[in-house]
Design an enzyme around this catalytic site. Structure first.
Site, PDB file in Angstrom:
ATOM      1  N   ILE A 159       0.818  -1.207   0.000  1.00  0.00           N
ATOM      2  CA  ILE A 159       0.000   0.000   0.000  1.00  0.00           C
ATOM      3  C   ILE A 159       0.852   1.258   0.000  1.00  0.00           C
ATOM      4  CG2 ILE A 159      -0.240   0.136   2.527  1.00  0.00           C
ATOM      5  CD1 ILE A 159      -3.171   1.010   2.039  1.00  0.00           C
ATOM      6  N   ALA A 179      -2.547  -8.324   5.450  1.00  0.00           N
ATOM      7  CA  ALA A 179      -3.159  -7.579   6.560  1.00  0.00           C
ATOM      8  C   ALA A 179      -4.621  -7.974   6.707  1.00  0.00           C
ATOM      9  CB  ALA A 179      -3.036  -6.081   6.313  1.00  0.00           C
ATOM     10  N   GLU A 211     -10.396  -2.770  17.976  1.00  0.00           N
ATOM     11  CA  GLU A 211      -9.296  -3.691  18.208  1.00  0.00           C
ATOM     12  C   GLU A 211      -8.543  -3.285  19.463  1.00  0.00           C
ATOM     13  OE1 GLU A 211      -6.942  -4.190  14.694  1.00  0.00           O
ATOM     14  OE2 GLU A 211      -8.653  -4.737  13.461  1.00  0.00           O
ATOM     15  N   HIS A 267       2.715 -10.650  16.861  1.00  0.00           N
ATOM     16  CA  HIS A 267       1.270 -10.713  16.984  1.00  0.00           C
ATOM     17  C   HIS A 267       0.919 -11.891  17.882  1.00  0.00           C
ATOM     18  CE1 HIS A 267      -2.978 -10.690  16.038  1.00  0.00           C
ATOM     19  NE2 HIS A 267      -2.810  -9.577  15.334  1.00  0.00           N
ATOM     20  N   ARG A 270      -0.505  -5.180  22.129  1.00  0.00           N
ATOM     21  CA  ARG A 270      -0.049  -6.444  21.546  1.00  0.00           C
ATOM     22  C   ARG A 270       1.135  -7.056  22.281  1.00  0.00           C
ATOM     23  NH1 ARG A 270      -0.422  -5.228  15.025  1.00  0.00           N
ATOM     24  NH2 ARG A 270      -2.633  -5.722  14.808  1.00  0.00           N
ATOM     25  N   HIS A 294       5.419 -10.116  13.501  1.00  0.00           N
ATOM     26  CA  HIS A 294       4.356  -9.458  12.747  1.00  0.00           C
ATOM     27  C   HIS A 294       4.783  -8.152  12.086  1.00  0.00           C
ATOM     28  CE1 HIS A 294       0.252  -8.575  11.619  1.00  0.00           C
ATOM     29  NE2 HIS A 294       0.212  -7.473  12.343  1.00  0.00           N
ATOM     30  N   ARG A 327       3.359  -0.857  18.079  1.00  0.00           N
ATOM     31  CA  ARG A 327       2.376  -0.307  17.143  1.00  0.00           C
ATOM     32  C   ARG A 327       0.956  -0.589  17.590  1.00  0.00           C
ATOM     33  NH1 ARG A 327      -0.505  -2.206  12.781  1.00  0.00           N
ATOM     34  NH2 ARG A 327       0.587  -4.207  12.614  1.00  0.00           N
TER      35      ARG A 327
END
Length: 499
Positions: free
Chosen positions: A15, A48, A114, A228, A273, A328, A363
Site C-alpha cells: 500500500i 493484513a 481492536e 502478533h 499487543r 508481525h 504499534r
C-alpha cells in the site's frame, strides 16, 4: 534487464509503494514501480487482516491511543501527521479513487474495535482487509495510470555517491542493470523472513532497510520487533487470526481451559499487543497450549474468510483456535521525516521499512496500512521535480561460480534460529551479546560470496543478515525494557543456534 531513466523510482508494491507511485504520477512525474513480487500475496499488504484505522469524532483520543500503545515512546508530531490526514487520505485515495467498498452495517460504515483502541474506528472488509484493498489498488495503478510496473524485479543496490542516491541496480531473471532516477522511494515492507514463524510473506527479507543502511542512511528503533499474539500454526502453514476477533468478544484460554488475560492487564484480551503476546507465550509454556475461544460470537457470519481459512488448514474453530505468537511488524526502520525523506539526498522510505516515529516501541493495531497510505502520498508528492543524473553505478560481478548447494537455505535456517531464540519476544543481555557474535560470523560468510558472484537469493540473504545484526545491536544497546523490547534477567544455557 535494460538500463533506464525515470523521474521517480518506487521499489515495492504494498500500500505504501502504490500510494507513493499514484501520488507521483498524479503530480505529473514519469514513475517506475519495481517489485520482486509476481503475485499480490507476495506483498505484506495482502496479508493484513484487521483493517485500517481512521479518525472519527475524537482525533485527540486517537492520538492518545497511539501514544499509550507505544508506552509513551511515539513521536507526537508524527502521530499528529497520521491522525490529521487519516480520514481524508483514506476517503480520497481508497474510496474515491480506487473504489474500495468497506463493510457497512445498514447505517454507515461498520467500524470495528481492536486492542488498545478506545472506540470502534477500524474500517474493514471481512477479516482480510489487506487483500481486498491491495488487489484493486494494484490493478488501478497498473491500468489507470501511466506508471510503469516491473514485476518480478528486485532492487539489489542503491546507486549513490557522497550522500546522494541516483537510483538503483534492478535485477530480473538473473540479469541486472542500473535505473537512474531523480528520486528513489523504498517501500520494501517488513522482515518476517528473519524469523521461523511470521505473519509476513517469505519474501520479506528487509531489502530496503539493508540497502539504505549500507548506503549510509540512518536507521532507528530497530529493536522494536512486534509479535502478533494470535497466529495459528498448522502443518500446512501459519495464518493470522485478526485482532478484530478479540474485539468482537473472542477470549484467550490456556491449556486448562482458563481465561487468563484479566490477570495480566486490566484491558484483558484488548491489551496492547506486546502484553498479550508475552502472556500467550507464558501460558503456552506453563499449560501446553492457548486457544482463542470464539463460541460467544457468530464467528462464521462475522469472519467468513477466517472461518474458511480455518477449514482449509484443518482447524475446528468451534472447539477453539490454537494460537501462538508470531513475528508481525517492525516498528523501526529507515529514519524519515514527515515527507518520507531519509538522511540521504533524493532517497525516501515509506511503509514498514521506514521509521516515521508513529509507532515508537509498539504499534497500535490497524495503523500500519494507514501509515503506509499517508506517508506514501506525502513522499510521492515531495519526490517529484528532482533532476535525473547519471553516475558510475556499482559493479556487480557475474554469477559465476554458482552458490554451493543449499547455501542460502542453510544460512537462513541458522539466522532464523538465532533470531527466534535470542532476539525474540523476550531477550536477555547475555543472549543479545551472543547473538551478535553469531550474526557477525554469518554476515562475514555471506559477504565473502557477495564479493564473488551475484544472485537474488544471495542478496536477500545479505539483506537478512544486515538487518538481523542491526536489530540485535539496537536491542543490546537499549537497556530499557519497553514495548516490544522486553528484557528478562534469567541467564540461558548455550543455544543450539551457536553451534
Amino acid at each position: 534487464m535494460n538500463e533506464r531513466e525515470t523521474d521517480v523510482l518506487v521499489v515495492g508494491t504494498g500500500i505504501a509503494g502504490l500510494s507513493a507511485a499514484l501520488a507521483a504520477d498524479q503530480a505529473g512525474a514519469d514513475v517506475t514501480l519495481a517489485t520482486k513480487a509476481e503475485r499480490p500475496e507476495q506483498a505484506s499488504t495482502w496479508w493484513a487482516q484487521g483493517g485500517i484505522a481512521v479518525t472519527r469524532d475524537d482525533p485527540e483520543q486517537f492520538k492518545q491511543d497511539i501514544l499509550d500503545a507505544s508506552a509513551g515512546t511515539a513521536d507526537p508530531e508524527a502521530v499528529e501527521v497520521l491522525v490529521e490526514n487519516a480520514t481524508d487520505t483514506v476517503s480520497d485515495v481508497l474510496v474515491e479513487t480506487v473504489g474500495i467498498e468497506f463493510d457497512t452495517n445498514g447505517e454507515g460504515y461498520d467500524f470495528g474495535r481492536e486492542a488498545a483502541h478506545d472506540e470502534p474506528r477500524i474500517l474493514h472488509i471481512n477479516a482480510e482487509t489487506g487483500k481486498h484493498i491491495h488487489v484493486p489498488f494494484l490493478n488501478y495503478v497498473a491500468d489507470e495510470t501511466d506508471v510503469t510496473v516491473l514485476e518480478g524485479t528486485a532492487a539489489l543496490e542503491l546507486i549513490r555517491h557522497e550522500g546522494r542516491v541516483y537510483g538503483a541496480i534492478l535485477e530480473r531473471d538473473g540479469e541486472w542493470a542500473p535505473t537512474f532516477a531523480g528520486s528513489t522511494i523504498l517501500a520494501t515492507g517488513g522482515i518476517g523472513a528473519l524469523y521461523p514463524r511470521s505473519t509476513n510473506p517469505d519474501t520479506a527479507t528487509g531489502d530496503g532497510i539493508a540497502m539504505a543502511a549500507l548506503a549510509g542512511a540512518e536507521v532507528d528503533d530497530m529493536e522494536y520487533v512486534q509479535f502478533h499474539p494470535t497466529a495459528c500454526h498448522t502443518d500446512s502453514g501459519t495464518f493470522l487470526v485478526s485482532e478484530a476477533v478479540r474485539g468482537e468478544g473472542g477470549l484467550l484460554r490456556n491449556g486448562d481451559g482458563e481465561r487468563f488475560m484479566p490477570e495480566y492487564h486490566e484491558d484483558a484480551e484488548l491489551a496492547p499487543r506486546d502484553v498479550v503476546a508475552r502472556a500467550v507465550k507464558t501460558e503456552r509454556e506453563q499449560t501446553g497450549e492457548v486457544t482463542l475461544d470464539v463460541s460467544d460470537i457468530d464467528f462464521e457470519a462475522e469472519f467468513p474468510d477466517l472461518a474458511e481459512k480455518c477449514a482449509e488448514h484443518g482447524v475446528d474453530w468451534e472447539t477453539g483456535i490454537p494460537i501462538a505468537p508470531a513475528q508481525h511488524f517492525l516498528c523501526g526502520g529507515i529514519s524519515v521525516d514527515d515527507r518520507g525523506r531519509t538522511t540521504l539526498d533524493n532517497l525516501y522510505a515509506v511503509g514498514e521499512c521506514s521509521r516515521t516515529g508513529v509507532h515508537g516501541a509498539n504499534r497500535l493495531a490497524s495503523t500500519s496500512l494507514l501509515e503506509g497510505l499517508v506517508w506514501g502520498q506525502r513522499a510521492g508528492e515531495d519526490a517529484v521535480g528532482n533532476e535525473i543524473e547519471r553516475i558510475e553505478p556499482p559493479e556487480l560481478l557475474e554469477r559465476d561460480p554458482d552458490l554451493p548447494g543449499n547455501f542460502a537455505r542453510d544460512k537462513f535456517r541458522r539466522l532464523r534460529r538465532v533470531m527466534d531464540e535470542m532476539v525474540g519476544i523476550e531477550r536477555t543481555p547475555s543472549g543479545l551479546k551472543r547473538s551478535q557474535s553469531v550474526l557477525r560470523r554469518l554476515k562475514g560468510e555471506v559477504d565473502a560470496y557477495v564479493r564473488t558472484r551475484t544472485s537474488r537469493s544471495l542478496y536477500e540473504l545479505r539483506s537478512a543478515s544486515v538487518v538481523s545484526l542491526l536489530i540485535s545491536r539496537a536491542a543490546a544497546e537499549n537497556e530499557q525494557s519497553v514495548g516490544c523490547h522486553y528484557l528478562v534477567d534469567e541467564e540461558t544455557v548455550e543455544s543450539p543456534a551457536e553451534q
